[in-house]
Design a protein around this motif. Structure first.
Motif, PDB file in Angstrom:
ATOM      1  N   GLY A  25      14.977   9.824  -8.217  1.00  0.00           N
ATOM      2  CA  GLY A  25      14.935   9.974  -6.861  1.00  0.00           C
ATOM      3  C   GLY A  25      13.865   9.391  -5.990  1.00  0.00           C
ATOM      4  O   GLY A  25      13.808   8.410  -4.983  1.00  0.00           O
ATOM      5  N   GLU A  26      12.521   9.559  -6.458  1.00  0.00           N
ATOM      6  CA  GLU A  26      11.514   8.834  -5.940  1.00  0.00           C
ATOM      7  C   GLU A  26      11.462   7.472  -6.138  1.00  0.00           C
ATOM      8  O   GLU A  26      11.132   6.540  -5.093  1.00  0.00           O
ATOM      9  N   PHE A  27      12.036   6.912  -7.243  1.00  0.00           N
ATOM     10  CA  PHE A  27      12.195   5.307  -7.203  1.00  0.00           C
ATOM     11  C   PHE A  27      13.458   4.784  -6.226  1.00  0.00           C
ATOM     12  O   PHE A  27      13.175   3.882  -5.393  1.00  0.00           O
ATOM     13  N   LYS A  50       0.769  -1.385  -0.128  1.00  0.00           N
ATOM     14  CA  LYS A  50       0.049  -0.088  -0.347  1.00  0.00           C
ATOM     15  C   LYS A  50       0.668   1.523   0.021  1.00  0.00           C
ATOM     16  O   LYS A  50       0.240   2.256  -0.298  1.00  0.00           O
ATOM     17  N   ASP A  51       2.101   1.349   0.552  1.00  0.00           N
ATOM     18  CA  ASP A  51       2.807   2.372   0.668  1.00  0.00           C
ATOM     19  C   ASP A  51       3.895   2.679  -0.606  1.00  0.00           C
ATOM     20  O   ASP A  51       4.632   3.608  -0.651  1.00  0.00           O
ATOM     21  N   ILE A  52       3.626   1.708  -1.569  1.00  0.00           N
ATOM     22  CA  ILE A  52       4.566   1.939  -2.693  1.00  0.00           C
ATOM     23  C   ILE A  52       3.710   2.115  -4.032  1.00  0.00           C
ATOM     24  O   ILE A  52       3.008   1.142  -4.334  1.00  0.00           O
ATOM     25  N   MET A  53       4.044   3.042  -4.680  1.00  0.00           N
ATOM     26  CA  MET A  53       3.458   3.355  -5.798  1.00  0.00           C
ATOM     27  C   MET A  53       4.010   2.592  -6.953  1.00  0.00           C
ATOM     28  O   MET A  53       5.116   2.527  -7.126  1.00  0.00           O
ATOM     29  N   PRO A  54       3.207   1.857  -7.762  1.00  0.00           N
ATOM     30  CA  PRO A  54       3.843   1.112  -9.277  1.00  0.00           C
ATOM     31  C   PRO A  54       4.637   1.583  -9.990  1.00  0.00           C
ATOM     32  O   PRO A  54       6.004   1.188 -10.129  1.00  0.00           O
ATOM     33  N   ILE A  55       4.120   2.824 -10.663  1.00  0.00           N
ATOM     34  CA  ILE A  55       5.034   3.406 -11.738  1.00  0.00           C
ATOM     35  C   ILE A  55       5.259   4.825 -11.360  1.00  0.00           C
ATOM     36  O   ILE A  55       4.341   5.606 -11.085  1.00  0.00           O
ATOM     37  N   ILE A  56       6.550   5.069 -11.469  1.00  0.00           N
ATOM     38  CA  ILE A  56       6.727   6.632 -11.537  1.00  0.00           C
ATOM     39  C   ILE A  56       7.646   6.889 -12.672  1.00  0.00           C
ATOM     40  O   ILE A  56       8.839   6.579 -13.078  1.00  0.00           O
ATOM     41  N   SER A  87       8.677   3.608  -5.149  1.00  0.00           N
ATOM     42  CA  SER A  87       8.033   3.230  -6.471  1.00  0.00           C
ATOM     43  C   SER A  87       8.647   1.816  -6.804  1.00  0.00           C
ATOM     44  O   SER A  87       9.727   1.600  -6.395  1.00  0.00           O
ATOM     45  N   ALA A  88       7.921   1.096  -7.479  1.00  0.00           N
ATOM     46  CA  ALA A  88       8.279  -0.382  -7.937  1.00  0.00           C
ATOM     47  C   ALA A  88       8.876  -0.371  -9.504  1.00  0.00           C
ATOM     48  O   ALA A  88       9.538  -1.395  -9.816  1.00  0.00           O
ATOM     49  N   ASP A 133      -6.329   4.068 -12.431  1.00  0.00           N
ATOM     50  CA  ASP A 133      -6.332   2.830 -11.769  1.00  0.00           C
ATOM     51  C   ASP A 133      -5.577   3.106 -10.444  1.00  0.00           C
ATOM     52  O   ASP A 133      -5.276   2.106  -9.764  1.00  0.00           O
ATOM     53  N   GLY A 134      -4.648   4.310 -10.462  1.00  0.00           N
ATOM     54  CA  GLY A 134      -3.639   4.551  -9.399  1.00  0.00           C
ATOM     55  C   GLY A 134      -2.495   3.668  -9.616  1.00  0.00           C
ATOM     56  O   GLY A 134      -1.698   3.455  -8.613  1.00  0.00           O
ATOM     57  N   ILE A 135      -2.261   3.174 -11.102  1.00  0.00           N
ATOM     58  CA  ILE A 135      -0.856   2.413 -11.259  1.00  0.00           C
ATOM     59  C   ILE A 135       0.278   3.498 -11.358  1.00  0.00           C
ATOM     60  O   ILE A 135       1.403   3.287 -10.815  1.00  0.00           O
ATOM     61  N   ILE A 136      -0.029   4.542 -12.182  1.00  0.00           N
ATOM     62  CA  ILE A 136       0.917   5.769 -12.372  1.00  0.00           C
ATOM     63  C   ILE A 136       0.878   6.684 -11.279  1.00  0.00           C
ATOM     64  O   ILE A 136      -0.360   6.946 -10.947  1.00  0.00           O
ATOM     65  N   HIS A 137       1.890   7.148 -10.775  1.00  0.00           N
ATOM     66  CA  HIS A 137       1.794   8.191  -9.558  1.00  0.00           C
ATOM     67  C   HIS A 137       0.725   9.186  -9.722  1.00  0.00           C
ATOM     68  O   HIS A 137       0.937   9.773 -10.803  1.00  0.00           O
TER      69      HIS A 137
END
Length: 526
Positions: free
Chosen positions: A305-307, A215-221, A312-313, A290-294
């Protein structure tokens, strides 16, 4: 007897001449020396010309992108020590942050500031600066002073990277086309019990699984800045199909104008929504919704840097293998975090169409007072030992050589002075010791131009001067819409129509001029 006496007398005369010659301190005349130099190879002539300038101390001012490396001073000192008895050159490098690069370099050139070497790129403003006359043609200088510059780059690279038939910058590249991949968190994939990813569909399956379970990790940045719009999610997709869709010479970082099918035609996305490109855009929209991209992608400045912060994954990278320092960076914020690259490129020989154009150049500003010395320095910098020093730093302290073509970094901070921005060539580049055999095979594949189908526009360069105002105006409009559209942040249909209304006339003018020049180029080849 007369024959023997004649020989004896002749030998005596020769001996006297040799003795007199050895005692003489007379130097050859300038004309004699010039004739002797002219009979030598280009390499010898270049060395001769370099020697004649050794006593004339010159400081070369250089402008490069990025941050000043940690060992700049000691590497600079070693470079100048090596040069003291030959070229007698000192160097003064100004590093410009990426966020300021476009503006800073353009202002510097327009103001005629005293620089001797400067980084530029087709995706930055190389074409515009060439058209405006800010760079010195280098053909003659490289012929006289650049034998190593020439020999360390294949002829394909030289032929394909001229501007209006002239060398306006030394092409910098280690491959015929840039590597690219999706950099992901391997540890998360393994925790999700997913197999190694080999398709785009599997990549998205991984992204959705991350959203469900972490839940605390965004899939794509992806990237959002206008300078990095090629890293917007939908735009990046064209890297995996480089034989089909390619950006044009008018803007190598945008798909609003594009090439396809290797047919020499310029396509306009406003006029024809190519199904593949439009599919990437609508796909990005779904991922965003869908909340997959940040959700805050447009406000995040340091997306990489976010990754690295562990938030981010999946991110995007122009390489087949992550850099040596990246796992440690991730583990600082996500203990146990590991990385892997998902490479989706098709490695079938001849499958991909390329024009052999490099993404990076080092040019000599027309205002430079040290043009010859600048090329002499670059020639020196492209010799193997000097190349290693400039790219990696002090051997034994910052890095360690492994054979002739690999290296191991001994420190984790940035070191050396430059690589892609000043010296990159395919002959002397080393592979990291962390590269597995499979990664090396991929890199060797894209190093060999014979593995690709040549674009029929190979060698073409676009003179943007006739439409420079239109390009400037369109770029300003594009900066408002492109990254939002290609990252799925805005509704595709509505946003695209706003973009079209503001930019279609300008883009049509650019397209028309580009197509005219392409038609003339193709006609000249018949």
């Amino acid at each position: 007897m007369r024959h023997k006496k004649t020989i004896s007398i002749s030998l005596a005369l020769v001996l006297i001449l040799v003795i007199l010659s050895g005692c003489s301190s007379t130097k050859p005349t300038d004309a004699q020396q010039s004739e002797a130099d002219a009979s030598r190879s280009p390499e010898s002539a270049a060395v001769s010309e370099q020697k004649s300038e050794r006593l004339d101390l010159v400081t070369l001012k250089i402008m490069l992108p990025g941050e000043k490396p940690s060992d700049y001073d000691e590497v600079k000192e070693e470079i100048e020590r090596r040069l003291a008895d030959t070229l007698n050159v000192k160097i003064d490098i100004t590093y410009v942050p990426w966020s300021d690069l476009s503006t800073k370099t353009q202002v510097t050139l327009a103001a005629g500031e005293n620089y001797d070497l400067i980084y530029d790129a087709p995706w930055l403003h190389m074409n515009q600066m060439v058209s405006a006359g800010y760079y010195e043609p280098l053909d003659e200088l490289i012929e006289r002073f650049g034998p190593t510059l020439k020999s360390t780059r294949p002829q394909q690279m030289w032929d394909a990277n001229k501007f209006d038939g002239k060398i306006m910058g030394v092409p910098l590249g280690i491959f015929m086309v840039q590597g690219h991949s999706y950099l992901i968190r391997k540890d998360l994939r393994e925790q999700l019990s997913l197999p190694p990813i080999t398709t785009y569909e599997e990549l998205l399956e991984y992204a959705y699984a991350v959203k469900r379970e972490f839940k605390d990790i965004m899939p794509i940045i992806p990237a959002s800045s206008d300078d990095e719009k090629g890293y917007a999610w939908a735009a990046y997709r064209q890297n995996d199909v480089i034989g089909t869709i390619r950006p044009t010479h008018a803007n190598s970082n945008s798909l609003m104008l594009y090439y396809k099918n290797n047919d020499g035609k310029v396509y306009n996305l406003f006029e024809e929504k190519d199904p593949m490109i439009w599919g990437w855009i609508t796909d990005a929209r779904k991922l965003y919704e869908d909340g997959i991209i940040h959700p805050d992608v447009m406000s995040i400045k340091d997306w990489q840097g976010e990754f690295h912060s562990g938030k981010s994954a999946i991110t995007l990278t122009r390489s087949f293998k992550y850099d040596y320092w990246q796992p440690a960076k991730v583990q600082e914020n996500a203990p146990g975090g590991t990385l892997e690259n998902v490479v989706l490129m098709d490695f079938t020989p001849g499958k991909n169409v390329i024009n052999f154009q490099m993404d990076n150049f080092i040019s000599v500003p027309a205002v430079s007072k040290n043009k010859e010395r600048a090329i002499q320095f670059l020639n020196w910098a492209n010799e193997k030992d000097n190349y290693d020093l400039i790219e990696h730093g002090i051997e034994g302290k910052s890095w360690q050589a492994i054979g002739d073509n690999k290296y191991k970094d001994l420190v984790t901070d940035s070191h050396g002075l430059a690589s892609f921005s000043m010296i990159w060539n395919p002959e002397h580049e080393r592979y990291p010791d962390t590269d597995e055999e499979e990664t090396i095979k991929k890199k060797d594949f894209i190093k060999d131009g014979n593995n690709f189908t040549p674009d029929i526009l190979t060698g073409f360069s676009f003179n943007s001067e006739p439409v420079k105002n239109e390009i400037s105006q369109f770029n300003a409009i594009q900066s408002k819409y492109y990254s939002i559209l290609f990252n799925g942040v805005g509704d595709p249909d509505g946003y695209f129509e706003k973009f079209r209304k503001e930019g279609q006339d300008l883009l049509a003018a650019i397209q028309q001029e580009l197509q005219k020049q392409i038609d003339d180029f193709l006609a000249s080849k018949q």
